[in-house]
Structure formats: structure tokens, C-alpha cells
Design a protein around this motif. Structure first.
Motif, PDB file in Angstrom:
ATOM      1  N   ALA A  82       0.845  -1.193   0.000  1.00 20.64           N
ATOM      2  CA  ALA A  82       0.000   0.000   0.000  1.00 20.64           C
ATOM      3  C   ALA A  82       0.882   1.246   0.000  1.00 20.64           C
ATOM      4  O   ALA A  82       1.772   1.373   0.829  1.00 20.64           O
ATOM      5  CB  ALA A  82      -0.905  -0.005   1.230  1.00 20.64           C
ATOM      6  N   ASP A  83       0.645   2.144  -0.962  1.00 21.59           N
ATOM      7  CA  ASP A  83       1.347   3.430  -0.983  1.00 21.59           C
ATOM      8  C   ASP A  83       0.599   4.467  -0.134  1.00 21.59           C
ATOM      9  O   ASP A  83       1.058   5.578   0.050  1.00 21.59           O
ATOM     10  CB  ASP A  83       1.450   3.963  -2.422  1.00 21.59           C
ATOM     11  CG  ASP A  83       2.479   3.174  -3.226  1.00 21.59           C
ATOM     12  OD1 ASP A  83       3.344   2.522  -2.600  1.00 21.59           O
ATOM     13  OD2 ASP A  83       2.408   3.206  -4.464  1.00 21.59           O
ATOM     14  N   ARG A  84      -0.619   4.122   0.275  1.00 19.81           N
ATOM     15  CA  ARG A  84      -1.393   4.944   1.196  1.00 19.81           C
ATOM     16  C   ARG A  84      -2.316   3.977   1.936  1.00 19.81           C
ATOM     17  O   ARG A  84      -2.453   2.827   1.519  1.00 19.81           O
ATOM     18  CB  ARG A  84      -2.203   6.002   0.434  1.00 19.81           C
ATOM     19  CG  ARG A  84      -3.201   5.412  -0.542  1.00 19.81           C
ATOM     20  CD  ARG A  84      -4.147   6.444  -1.125  1.00 19.81           C
ATOM     21  NE  ARG A  84      -3.602   7.028  -2.349  1.00 19.81           N
ATOM     22  CZ  ARG A  84      -4.350   7.599  -3.298  1.00 19.81           C
ATOM     23  NH1 ARG A  84      -5.666   7.684  -3.138  1.00 19.81           N
ATOM     24  NH2 ARG A  84      -3.808   8.098  -4.386  1.00 19.81           N
ATOM     25  N   ASP A  85      -2.946   4.426   3.024  1.00 22.46           N
ATOM     26  CA  ASP A  85      -3.857   3.540   3.757  1.00 22.46           C
ATOM     27  C   ASP A  85      -4.993   3.092   2.843  1.00 22.46           C
ATOM     28  O   ASP A  85      -5.664   3.927   2.220  1.00 22.46           O
ATOM     29  CB  ASP A  85      -4.472   4.268   4.972  1.00 22.46           C
ATOM     30  CG  ASP A  85      -3.437   4.494   6.071  1.00 22.46           C
ATOM     31  OD1 ASP A  85      -2.384   3.822   6.040  1.00 22.46           O
ATOM     32  OD2 ASP A  85      -3.691   5.343   6.944  1.00 22.46           O
ATOM     33  N   LEU A  86      -5.206   1.784   2.759  1.00 20.96           N
ATOM     34  CA  LEU A  86      -6.309   1.248   1.947  1.00 20.96           C
ATOM     35  C   LEU A  86      -7.330   0.584   2.874  1.00 20.96           C
ATOM     36  O   LEU A  86      -6.961  -0.208   3.736  1.00 20.96           O
ATOM     37  CB  LEU A  86      -5.769   0.224   0.940  1.00 20.96           C
ATOM     38  CG  LEU A  86      -4.713   0.714  -0.052  1.00 20.96           C
ATOM     39  CD1 LEU A  86      -4.213  -0.449  -0.923  1.00 20.96           C
ATOM     40  CD2 LEU A  86      -5.271   1.838  -0.939  1.00 20.96           C
ATOM     41  N   ASN A  87      -8.610   0.881   2.664  1.00 19.86           N
ATOM     42  CA  ASN A  87      -9.665   0.254   3.472  1.00 19.86           C
ATOM     43  C   ASN A  87      -9.953  -1.166   3.016  1.00 19.86           C
ATOM     44  O   ASN A  87     -10.460  -1.982   3.777  1.00 19.86           O
ATOM     45  CB  ASN A  87     -10.957   1.068   3.392  1.00 19.86           C
ATOM     46  CG  ASN A  87     -10.790   2.413   4.070  1.00 19.86           C
ATOM     47  OD1 ASN A  87     -10.043   2.521   5.049  1.00 19.86           O
ATOM     48  ND2 ASN A  87     -11.439   3.431   3.535  1.00 19.86           N
ATOM     49  N   ASP A  88      -9.690  -1.425   1.739  1.00 21.04           N
ATOM     50  CA  ASP A  88      -9.844  -2.769   1.188  1.00 21.04           C
ATOM     51  C   ASP A  88      -8.940  -2.832  -0.044  1.00 21.04           C
ATOM     52  O   ASP A  88      -8.332  -1.828  -0.414  1.00 21.04           O
ATOM     53  CB  ASP A  88     -11.314  -3.072   0.839  1.00 21.04           C
ATOM     54  CG  ASP A  88     -11.934  -2.000  -0.035  1.00 21.04           C
ATOM     55  OD1 ASP A  88     -11.181  -1.246  -0.704  1.00 21.04           O
ATOM     56  OD2 ASP A  88     -13.174  -1.900  -0.079  1.00 21.04           O
ATOM     57  N   VAL A  89      -8.841  -4.007  -0.648  1.00 16.31           N
ATOM     58  CA  VAL A  89      -8.054  -4.133  -1.880  1.00 16.31           C
ATOM     59  C   VAL A  89      -9.029  -4.470  -2.994  1.00 16.31           C
ATOM     60  O   VAL A  89      -9.824  -5.417  -2.878  1.00 16.31           O
ATOM     61  CB  VAL A  89      -6.954  -5.204  -1.737  1.00 16.31           C
ATOM     62  CG1 VAL A  89      -6.267  -5.459  -3.067  1.00 16.31           C
ATOM     63  CG2 VAL A  89      -5.933  -4.763  -0.687  1.00 16.31           C
ATOM     64  N   ARG A  90      -9.016  -3.650  -4.044  1.00 20.37           N
ATOM     65  CA  ARG A  90      -9.965  -3.793  -5.155  1.00 20.37           C
ATOM     66  C   ARG A  90      -9.201  -4.131  -6.417  1.00 20.37           C
ATOM     67  O   ARG A  90      -8.607  -3.258  -7.044  1.00 20.37           O
ATOM     68  CB  ARG A  90     -10.730  -2.490  -5.361  1.00 20.37           C
ATOM     69  CG  ARG A  90     -11.532  -2.103  -4.147  1.00 20.37           C
ATOM     70  CD  ARG A  90     -12.168  -0.728  -4.219  1.00 20.37           C
ATOM     71  NE  ARG A  90     -13.130  -0.651  -3.139  1.00 20.37           N
ATOM     72  CZ  ARG A  90     -14.450  -0.709  -3.303  1.00 20.37           C
ATOM     73  NH1 ARG A  90     -14.970  -0.764  -4.513  1.00 20.37           N
ATOM     74  NH2 ARG A  90     -15.248  -0.685  -2.259  1.00 20.37           N
ATOM     75  N   LEU A  91      -9.227  -5.411  -6.770  1.00 21.76           N
ATOM     76  CA  LEU A  91      -8.520  -5.850  -7.976  1.00 21.76           C
ATOM     77  C   LEU A  91      -9.484  -5.870  -9.157  1.00 21.76           C
ATOM     78  O   LEU A  91     -10.676  -6.144  -8.988  1.00 21.76           O
ATOM     79  CB  LEU A  91      -7.954  -7.248  -7.745  1.00 21.76           C
ATOM     80  CG  LEU A  91      -6.975  -7.363  -6.567  1.00 21.76           C
ATOM     81  CD1 LEU A  91      -6.648  -8.832  -6.286  1.00 21.76           C
ATOM     82  CD2 LEU A  91      -5.700  -6.577  -6.853  1.00 21.76           C
ATOM     83  N   ASP A  92      -8.959  -5.588 -10.343  1.00 25.65           N
ATOM     84  CA  ASP A  92      -9.767  -5.760 -11.555  1.00 25.65           C
ATOM     85  C   ASP A  92      -9.886  -7.254 -11.829  1.00 25.65           C
ATOM     86  O   ASP A  92      -8.897  -7.978 -11.773  1.00 25.65           O
ATOM     87  CB  ASP A  92      -9.084  -5.057 -12.737  1.00 25.65           C
ATOM     88  CG  ASP A  92      -8.966  -3.565 -12.504  1.00 25.65           C
ATOM     89  OD1 ASP A  92     -10.013  -2.916 -12.358  1.00 25.65           O
ATOM     90  OD2 ASP A  92      -7.826  -3.056 -12.440  1.00 25.65           O
ATOM     91  N   TYR A  93     -11.104  -7.703 -12.129  1.00 27.59           N
ATOM     92  CA  TYR A  93     -11.264  -9.138 -12.416  1.00 27.59           C
ATOM     93  C   TYR A  93     -12.594  -9.437 -13.085  1.00 27.59           C
ATOM     94  O   TYR A  93     -13.649  -9.028 -12.606  1.00 27.59           O
ATOM     95  CB  TYR A  93     -11.162  -9.963 -11.126  1.00 27.59           C
ATOM     96  CG  TYR A  93     -11.129 -11.461 -11.407  1.00 27.59           C
ATOM     97  CD1 TYR A  93     -10.121 -11.991 -12.198  1.00 27.59           C
ATOM     98  CD2 TYR A  93     -12.107 -12.312 -10.907  1.00 27.59           C
ATOM     99  CE1 TYR A  93     -10.082 -13.362 -12.480  1.00 27.59           C
ATOM    100  CE2 TYR A  93     -12.078 -13.675 -11.178  1.00 27.59           C
ATOM    101  CZ  TYR A  93     -11.062 -14.189 -11.976  1.00 27.59           C
ATOM    102  OH  TYR A  93     -11.026 -15.522 -12.264  1.00 27.59           O
TER     103      TYR A  93
END
Ligand code: ARG
Ligand code: ZN
Length: 474
Positions: A82-93
Motif C-alpha cells: 500500500a502506498d497509502r492507507d487502503l480500506n480494502d483491496v480492489r482488484l480488476d477481475y
């Protein structure tokens, strides 16, 4: 049957290289800080990618049980930061149905949204990731792989299935520019987040499977399949992941030295294609040597072409260009080799700047023509003619412009104008500096202009700027 390992499996589990940086501050040739960290969303693809997510490595394991059909099993591990705080991880799929997701080895809740009701295709992993932290996300999936429609090309991007015919066994391959890779694996599907890849392909015995990178291992299994592993240690955009599966002949060529670096060369042909299709690939070694004279050291340790039979454009998949039978011509081979520097090693920051890929790759065709002692004038005229119906400033404002005549022909003419003004020696220094300083760095038109000013001076930058911004051809 015995399991045959050419290298210990240990190698497959070592930590991936960590030099894949998605959003570093751009350090230019002059040492100054250039453009600020690149931030999604992309004006042309606003739903692709997650701002602040940096995928460093993809470990892709694909099983292709019946080549020629869309059936797949996949097991993908992403090393993310993470380059910044992420609340979740959203991948393209938008690929085969997800079976399971783990986070550092533990099950994690996830949600898969599909693009049918205008929501983007995302695999949302419900776990926060604080700035500066890493995680390993593993996703397994199985089922038929579809594709991502490309409205401008009238094709479906992503995993291609070529059904068997009476004269040719079934085959599969990737064709993903700009955003087809997420039809195959979950990914941060934007060129501003290049990554390294390890790809393991499991296919029926007798079938050849190849992927971007260098071959690491090949082992047979008791159930009649075999697995091959390829490793790509230089970061590339997700669309550049090349995979090809089929009944293929392997043509090993003599290795070449480019700027002191050894490059192995192998081409792959469907057994059904005739010698006339194969012949032009014998020049690939000379092409690599000639282009590296202009562009600097070749960015990878291997290269080759994977010839495919469907009627598609050629694509510069990393270290393994995807070459349709109809594109098996010397000029197209040159073009795709050039993209290994321009597009693969030096990635785009935005799809609005495709001319940075296509202009340089097209200009390489002229550099090769001249290196053969041939007159460049007919090629220059052909580029000029392609722009007679109309042109535009080089930055694309619509998806339809990304691969239009302006991106290719005006891009190439702009570079020729620059070379004509500064001379060959300065132009070569400029190209070497660009590929050296921008490798792995998401790059914009402004970065090229900044480098032009630093290396070639303000007059050269003004000239290039006119070619970039004027409505009509300068
Ligand atoms: N980069 C490819 C080439 O010129 C062109 C791919 C075009 N793809 C597309 N989806 N329009 O070598
Ligand atoms: Zn191109």
C-alpha cells in the motif's frame, strides 16, 4: 513417468524482486524531481486500477486442461504493497469463478462485482492495508475464461481460444492490450503499476506452453500433464503478460549480444504454418542488435515470437511478441521488438499517451530501414499520407484515438523532426537516456518533454512540443 526438474522447486518459492515500483517520484536525467506520483483514475479508463495499490509481483499458475477451449483453472498470488492507507483491496477481475481467497495464508472475505449493470469488474477483498505494508493475496478460480470487449477493434481482449480444426489442434493465447489481463487473473490492470511475473502453465503432455520471461523449470506429472515455469524479473505492465499454448514447433536461434548483454532467442510456430510465414523471423537477432544500438541495452534476457493463427493485430507481449500469421513480416517484427523498450520496459502512466509507445515503435521501422541501406523517404511519405484524412494533438482524448494513425504516424514523424534538428549522435544519447531513466517508471508526455529540454535543450523541446500540441501537422 518420472517427475523431471531442470531446477530445484526451491527457486520457484524465493521472494520476488522488489524493484517494481508503481508510483515513485520521477527522477529525470537532470536529477530533478519530475512529475508528481502518478495517480489513477485514468481519464480513458476511470474504473481500472486502485489508487495507492502497488502490486509488486504476480505468481500465476494456470492449468489449461483442454487447449482450444476456454476452460481454465487458476491459482494466482499477488505480492501487494500500500502506498497509502487502503480500506480494502480492489482488484480488476472478470475471469473464471472465484473459489477461494487468502490473505497471508488465512481465509479472507471477498466480493466479486461484475460489469453487467455498469459497475466495474472488481474482486473486492475486505481487509485493510496500512500505508507501507505488504500482503500476499492468493486467489483460486476455475471455469471458462471470457474476455473484455474492445469496442474500437471489434475483438474480445484477454484469453483467446482457437478451436481445433481438421488441420490444426486447439490453442490458447493472451491478447490483452489495453485491459484484457483481468479476464484471466485478478490484477491491478493499469500500465502505471508494472510488476514482475512468475508464470507456471500446466497442459496436457505433447502440448507446448510458453510465457513471458525465461524458462525456469519443466516437469512431467503422473496424470499425463506437464508444467512449465517462466520468470520475468523486469517489471512490465499487466497487458504485456504473454502466454501461448498449443501444438507448436520451437525454433531456437543463435543468441545475440546487445550492449554486452546476452539475449537468447526462440520462436514458436503452430505446426500447421508454412515456411513462408516462418522465414522473416530469422532476422530477429539482427533487429535486436540494430535497435539496441539506438535504444540502449535490451531490457530483458530473452526474446522471441509466438505465432498465432487468428486475424488480430500483433502485440508486444513481454519477451514473447504475439505475432499473427498475417503480421509475420519484417517491419512488424521490428515494431514489436521496439515495444520491448517502449511500452514494456518504459510503461505508460496513462492510456492517453499511447503515442509514446506507438510513435517510438513505428519510428524503429525507419531506423531499421536505414540500417539496411534503404531510403527512408517512402516510409516518411507513407506516414504523411496516413495523416491526410486528418490528425490531432498527440495526447488521446478518446479510446478510439489510442491506436489511430496519429498515435503511430504523427508520433513517428515527431521523433524524426526532433532527430533532424539535433543530429544522430544527440538523438541516440537522448534515446539511451530515456530508456535508462524511465525504465519501470510510469511515463507521460511531460516526462519526455522534460527530458528533451534537459538533454537536447529548449529549442528541441519547443519543436517537439509543437508536434505534440498543434492541432495540425507542424
Ligand atoms: N500495441 C499493438 C501494436 O501496435 C497494437 C494493439 C492494438 N490493440 C487494441 N486493443 N487496439 O503493436
Ligand atoms: Zn505498436
Amino acid at each position: 513417468t518420472l517427475a523431471v526438474l531442470t531446477l530445484p522447486t526451491l527457486i520457484l518459492t524465493t521472494t520476488p524482486p522488489s524493484h517494481a515500483q508503481a508510483h515513485p517520484a520521477a527522477i529525470t536525467a537532470g536529477g530533478a524531481v519530475g512529475t508528481p506520483p502518478d495517480v489513477l483514475p485514468d481519464p480513458l479508463y476511470p474504473t481500472l486500477g486502485q489508487p495507492g495499490l502497488d502490486v509488486q509481483h504476480y505468481d500465476v499458475r494456470l492449468t489449461v486442461p483442454a487447449p482450444g477451449t476456454p476452460d481454465l483453472r487458476s491459482d494466482t498470488t499477488l505480492t501487494v504493497r500500500a502506498d497509502r492507507d487502503l480500506n480494502d483491496v480492489r482488484l480488476d477481475y472478470s475471469g473464471p469463478r472465484v473459489l477461494n481467497v487468502t490473505w497471508n495464508g488465512q481465509p479472507v472475505p471477498y466480493r466479486h462485482t461484475t460489469g453487467q449493470d455498469a459497475t466495474p469488474d472488481k474482486l473486492i477483498i475486505q481487509r485493510s492495508l496500512p500505508e507501507g505494508q505488504d500482503a500476499r493475496i492468493r486467489v483460486t478460480a476455475a471455469g471458462p475464461a471470457g474476455g473484455v470487449p474492445d469496442p474500437t477493434l471489434n475483438i474480445t481482449l484477454g484469453w483467446q481460444s482457437v478451436p481445433a480444426t481438421p488441420t490444426q489442434p486447439g490453442a490458447n493465447f493472451t491478447f490483452s492490450e489495453p485491459d484484457g489481463t483481468h479476464s484471466l487473473i485478478p490484477c491491478n490492470d493499469h500500465p502505471s503499476d508494472p510488476a514482475t511475473f512468475t508464470t507456471t502453465l500446466t497442459v496436457p503432455r505433447g502440448v507446448t506452453a510458453i510465457a513471458s520471461g525465461s524458462r525456469l523449470a519443466d516437469r512431467a506429472h503422473l496424470n499425463g500433464t506437464h508444467s512449465v515455469t517462466f520468470t520475468l524479473t523486469t517489471p512490465v505492465p499487466t497487458y504485456a503478460l504473454g502466454i501461448s499454448v498449443g501444438t507448436l514447433d520451437t525454433a531456437a536461434r543463435p543468441a545475440v549480444e546487445t550492449a554486452g548483454q546476452r539475449v537468447t532467442l526462440t520462436d514458436y510456430f503452430p505446426t500447421s504454418v508454412p515456411d513462408t510465414v516462418r522465414a522473416p523471423y530469422a532476422r530477429t537477432g539482427d533487429i535486436l542488435t540494430t535497435l539496441s544500438g539506438w535504444f540502449g541495452p535490451y531490457p530483458f534476457s530473452t526474446y522471441g515470437s509466438a505465432v498465432v493463427t487468428p486475424d488480430l493485430p500483433a502485440l508486444e507481449t513481454a519477451t514473447l511478441s504475439t505475432m499473427p500469421v498475417r503480421s509475420s513480416r519484417e517491419r512488424v517484427i521490428v515494431h514489436e521488438v521496439a515495444h520491448q523498450w517502449f511500452g514494456n520496459a518504459v510503461p505508460l502512466a496513462s492510456w492517453t499517451d499511447t503515442w509514446l509507445n506507438e510513435g517510438f515503435a513505428t519510428y524503429a521501422e525507419l531506423l531499421w530501414t536505414q540500417a539496411q541501406g534503404q531510403d527512408a523517404a517512402p516510409l516518411l511519405r507513407s506516414w504523411r499520407d496516413r495523416l491526410r484524412p486528418g490528425t490531432r494533438p498527440l495526447t488521446a482524448t478518446t479510446r478510439a484515438q489510442m491506436f489511430d494513425a496519429t498515435a503511430y504516424a504523427r508520433g513517428a514523424l515527431a521523433l524524426h523532426a526532433l532527430r533532424t534538428q539535433v543530429g544522430d549522435d544527440a538523438f541516440r544519447t537522448f534515446l539511451h537516456t530515456y530508456t535508462r531513466t524511465r525504465a519501470g517508471q510510469p511515463t507521460r508526455t511531460e516526462d519526455l518533454l522534460h527530458l528533451t529540454r534537459t538533454v537536447l535543450g529548449p529549442q528541441a523541446a519547443d519543436l517537439l512540443n509543437a508536434w505534440i500540441t498543434q492541432p495540425d501537422l507542424p
